[in-house]
Design an enzyme around this catalytic site. Structure first.
Site, PDB file in Angstrom:
ATOM      1  N   ASP A   1      -4.467  -8.575  -4.378  1.00 20.88           N
ATOM      2  CA  ASP A   1      -4.662  -9.625  -3.378  1.00 20.88           C
ATOM      3  C   ASP A   1      -4.860 -10.984  -4.031  1.00 20.88           C
ATOM      4  OD1 ASP A   1      -4.449  -8.558  -0.745  1.00 20.88           O
ATOM      5  OD2 ASP A   1      -6.186  -7.322  -1.189  1.00 20.88           O
TER       6      ASP A   1
ATOM      7  N   HIS B   1       0.809  -1.214   0.000  1.00 22.32           N
ATOM      8  CA  HIS B   1       0.000   0.000   0.000  1.00 22.32           C
ATOM      9  C   HIS B   1       0.842   1.264   0.000  1.00 22.32           C
ATOM     10  CE1 HIS B   1      -3.254  -2.874   0.572  1.00 22.32           C
ATOM     11  NE2 HIS B   1      -3.888  -2.004  -0.171  1.00 22.32           N
TER      12      HIS B   1
ATOM     13  N   GLU C   1     -11.028 -11.089  -4.877  1.00 22.50           N
ATOM     14  CA  GLU C   1      -9.623 -11.006  -4.481  1.00 22.50           C
ATOM     15  C   GLU C   1      -9.109 -12.298  -3.887  1.00 22.50           C
ATOM     16  OE1 GLU C   1      -8.652  -6.978  -2.854  1.00 22.50           O
ATOM     17  OE2 GLU C   1     -10.536  -7.270  -1.791  1.00 22.50           O
TER      18      GLU C   1
ATOM     19  N   CYS D   1      -9.472  -3.764 -10.828  1.00 20.63           N
ATOM     20  CA  CYS D   1      -8.902  -2.559 -10.223  1.00 20.63           C
ATOM     21  C   CYS D   1      -7.555  -2.813  -9.561  1.00 20.63           C
ATOM     22  CB  CYS D   1      -9.884  -1.931  -9.234  1.00 20.63           C
ATOM     23  SG  CYS D   1     -10.321  -3.037  -7.889  1.00 20.63           S
TER      24      CYS D   1
HETATM   25  C1  PEP Z   1      -6.452  -5.392  -4.907  1.00 13.77           C
HETATM   26  O1  PEP Z   1      -6.276  -6.170  -3.968  1.00 13.77           O
HETATM   27  O2  PEP Z   1      -6.164  -5.660  -6.094  1.00 13.77           O
HETATM   28  C2  PEP Z   1      -7.002  -4.066  -4.676  1.00 13.77           C
HETATM   29  C3  PEP Z   1      -7.263  -3.251  -5.676  1.00 13.77           C
HETATM   30  O3  PEP Z   1      -7.182  -3.686  -3.388  1.00 13.77           O
HETATM   31  P1  PEP Z   1      -5.989  -3.195  -2.449  1.00 13.77           P
HETATM   32  O4  PEP Z   1      -4.774  -3.018  -3.308  1.00 13.77           O
HETATM   33  O5  PEP Z   1      -6.427  -1.933  -1.819  1.00 13.77           O
HETATM   34  O6  PEP Z   1      -5.861  -4.320  -1.491  1.00 13.77           O
HETATM   35 MG    MG Z   2      -7.198  -5.830  -2.075  1.00 19.60          MG
END
Ligand code: PEP
Ligand code: MG
Length: 592
Positions: free
Chosen positions: A467, A201, A443, A514
């Site tokens: 994920d 993140h 995910e 995403c």
């Molecule tokens: C993902 O897991 O691909 C996602 C978009 O969520 P995050 O990166 O916030 O876990």
């Molecule tokens: Mg995620």
């Protein structure tokens, strides 16, 4: 950790993982780390006096800090005096210890950090072996004081990132998302860390802030000192400490070349994300806060495909009430209307925690009580967020998305709480849109493989490949030591993506993506060929992805995907993707 001796000004080239593009050149600021790892560095003979001055300054600063802590302790406790820290001061006054350190620096041309570390380790080892409880207890004092001296030598514990005045590149062992969120674009040119990977993140945050970043450099925080000059290429993951004139020239030119390619893409802003044979993809943006809305519009995204609502908490370092949230969501929805805004409910846990340790520490945070699991555990808190989203729905096109679903039951429970939230608003006479779309992130392999069942309860899916890849391949997404195993094109991942798209479409559910995979232009044809309906990427990645979409036919993409699904390895798939991008949009390879 020790390293081979290097002269103070010899260029050091390091390779990490480029996670946020852009070339930056400047002095570094090294963030102090609690587990300071120390690298031995050779000090040029003419710099020895300066090195000893640095040590003396650090000793003075350390004494000042300990005195302050003592004073504070006295004021806050009924201890009367804080003599427990006298032992720390005694270490600082130990002439034998200090002289030994100074002599070693002067005679062996070694940097102060490494000598302090070695001397304190030696003292601690001697005292630790003595049959005397009092002396053995002094081991902790020695280690504590040494750690504090080293911190002060390498940047200072007192300086916070918010205090930075001059432009610099921030270096740290790790820079948690909460700290990254507090970085200011006007002073921080970029960030580089020892730990981390492309989908951590911290990386996500750096991309959102368009701040060049390289992670997974292993020991950069110990190799540089505050003030050292570096060149950093966030696209290729390269860092050069003490760059030569020719390095500066080369990277200066590279930055210019990339800038002109990017400028060429600005003409795409108002053009549709449509393939050459007329197939339309919805190209939206991921966002972490309301301040990104301008960039989203500027880069020509069609709304927000993933609003990571937890960053509202992380960046403010506080919990938000229903009214605060409703106001923020409504403002975003209004500014982007009629384009959609998909608000993902809180996704706390994994590598995203709120400062202050309000959540229980877990052995396996990515497999623990994170995300939707946490929301379902605290239904009142969850409903506050749901009510806030519903209230904002009257201002634009708002959708709700639940993260990290691993079975249909979680969706059913979340939807039941959503119904309760609706009832409460109706009872209170608060307006909201009745037909708000609800979706889930796919995910986990479990969700991908049972997508047909989950689809009965939602109107859309969004593939969270960051994920999905980690859970499918059993590779921690933030661990740089296994980053080489983190392969989005692994055949197992591709099969899960395809299964999700097919199951969603069979049930009349649209499917987006995403995860960061969607922002990699090499992956664009592969994802079009999979049949995804929407791609949501960091705002700055929108033009690049749109460029690929507009330069390829859907039929060509489908042929690629069919071939990719037959490949035996991630590398083979990547090769096919690279070849196709080189053919349809060769100039983009410079940006990757
Ligand atoms: C993902 O897991 O691909 C996602 C978009 O969520 P995050 O990166 O916030 O876990
Ligand atoms: Mg995620």
């Amino acid at each position: 950790m020790t390293d081979s001796l290097t002269t103070a000004e010899t260029p050091i080239r390091m390779k990490g993982i480029g996670v946020s593009p852009g070339v930056v050149i400047g002095p570094v600021f090294v963030m102090a780390s609690d587990q300071a790892r120390v690298v031995e560095r050779r000090v040029a003979p003419q710099s020895i006096d300066h090195e000893i001055c640095r040590l003396e300054d650090a000793l003075i600063e350390t004494r000042r800090q300990i005195k302050m802590i003592q004073k504070d302790l006295e004021a806050r406790t009924d201890m009367g005096d804080a003599s427990i820290l006298d032992a720390h001061l005694m270490v600082l006054d130990d002439r034998a210890f200090i002289e030994e350190v100074v002599n070693e620096i002067r005679n062996k041309y070694r940097n102060a950090e490494s000598v302090v570390k070695e001397a304190s380790d030696r003292y601690a080892a001697i005292l630790g072996s003595v049959e005397d409880d009092y002396l053995r207890e002094r081991v902790a004092d020695i280690r504590d004081v040494a750690r504090r001296i080293i911190k002060n030598l390498s940047g200072g514990v007192e300086t916070t990132l918010a205090d930075l005045k001059d432009k610099c590149i921030v270096i740290g062992e790790d820079i948690p998302p909460s700290v990254t969120a507090s970085l200011r674009r006007d002073t921080v040119l970029g960030v580089a860390t020892d730990l981390g990977s492309a989908t951590s993140h911290t990386a996500v945050m750096a991309r959102a802030m368009e701040m060049p970043a390289v992670v997974g450099l292993r020991d950069i925080s110990a190799r540089v000192s505050t003030g050292d000059k570096i060149v950093m290429d966030g696209t290729r993951g390269v860092v050069i400490i003490h760059p030569t004139a020719s390095d500066l020239d080369e990277y200066g030119k590279l930055a210019e070349a990339r800038k002109s390619i990017q400028q060429g893409l600005t003409s795409l802003q108002h053009k549709p994300a449509e393939t050459k044979d007329g197939h339309r993809i919805v190209l939206s943006a991921n966002a972490e806060g309301p301040e990104e809305v301008d960039a989203i519009i500027e880069y020509g995204a069609e709304g927000i495909g993933l609003f990571r609502s937890e960053y509202l908490y992380i960046s403010r370092n506080a919990s938000l009430g229903e009214d605060d949230q409703a106001e923020i969501y409504a403002d975003i929805a209004e500014r982007l209307a009629p384009a959609p805004v998909i608000i993902r409910t809180l996704d706390i846990g994994g590598d995203k925690f709120l400062a202050g340790g309000r959540f229980r520490k877990e052995t396996n945070p990515f497999l623990g009580c994170r995300s939707i699991r946490l929301s379902l555990l605290y239904p009142d808190h969850f409903k506050r967020q749901l009510r806030a989203i519903l209230r904002a729905s009257v201002k634009g096109c708002v959708k709700i998305m639940y993260p990290m679903i691993s079975n249909a039951r979680e969706v059913i429970q979340a939807n039941a709480l959503l119904d309760e939230a609706r009832d409460e608003l109706t009872r209170d006479g608060v307006p909201f849109k009745k037909d708000i779309e609800v979706g889930v992130m796919i995910e986990t392999p479990a969700a991908a493989l049972t997508a047909a069942v989950i689809a009965k309860n939602v109107s859309f899916f969004s593939l969270g490949t960051n994920d999905l890849v980690q859970y499918t391949l059993a590779v921690d997404r933030v661990n740089e030591r296994v980053a080489y195993l983190y392969e989005p094109t692994h055949p197992a991942v591709l099969k899960l993506i395809k299964a999700t798209v097919d199951a969603g479409h069979a049930e009349g559910v649209w499917v987006g993506i995403c995860g960061e995979m969607a922002a990699d232009p090499l992956m664009t044809p592969l994802l079009i060929g999979m049949g995804v309906d929407e791609m949501s990427v960091a705002p700055a990645a929108v033009p690049v992805v749109k460029d690929v979409i507009r330069n390829i036919e859907q039929s060509r993409a489908e042929t690629l995907t069919a071939a990719a699904l037959k490949c035996k390895s991630a590398t083979e798939v990547l090769g096919l993707c690279r070849d196709l991008t080189a053919e349809v949009a060769p100039e983009l390879l410079e940006l990757i």
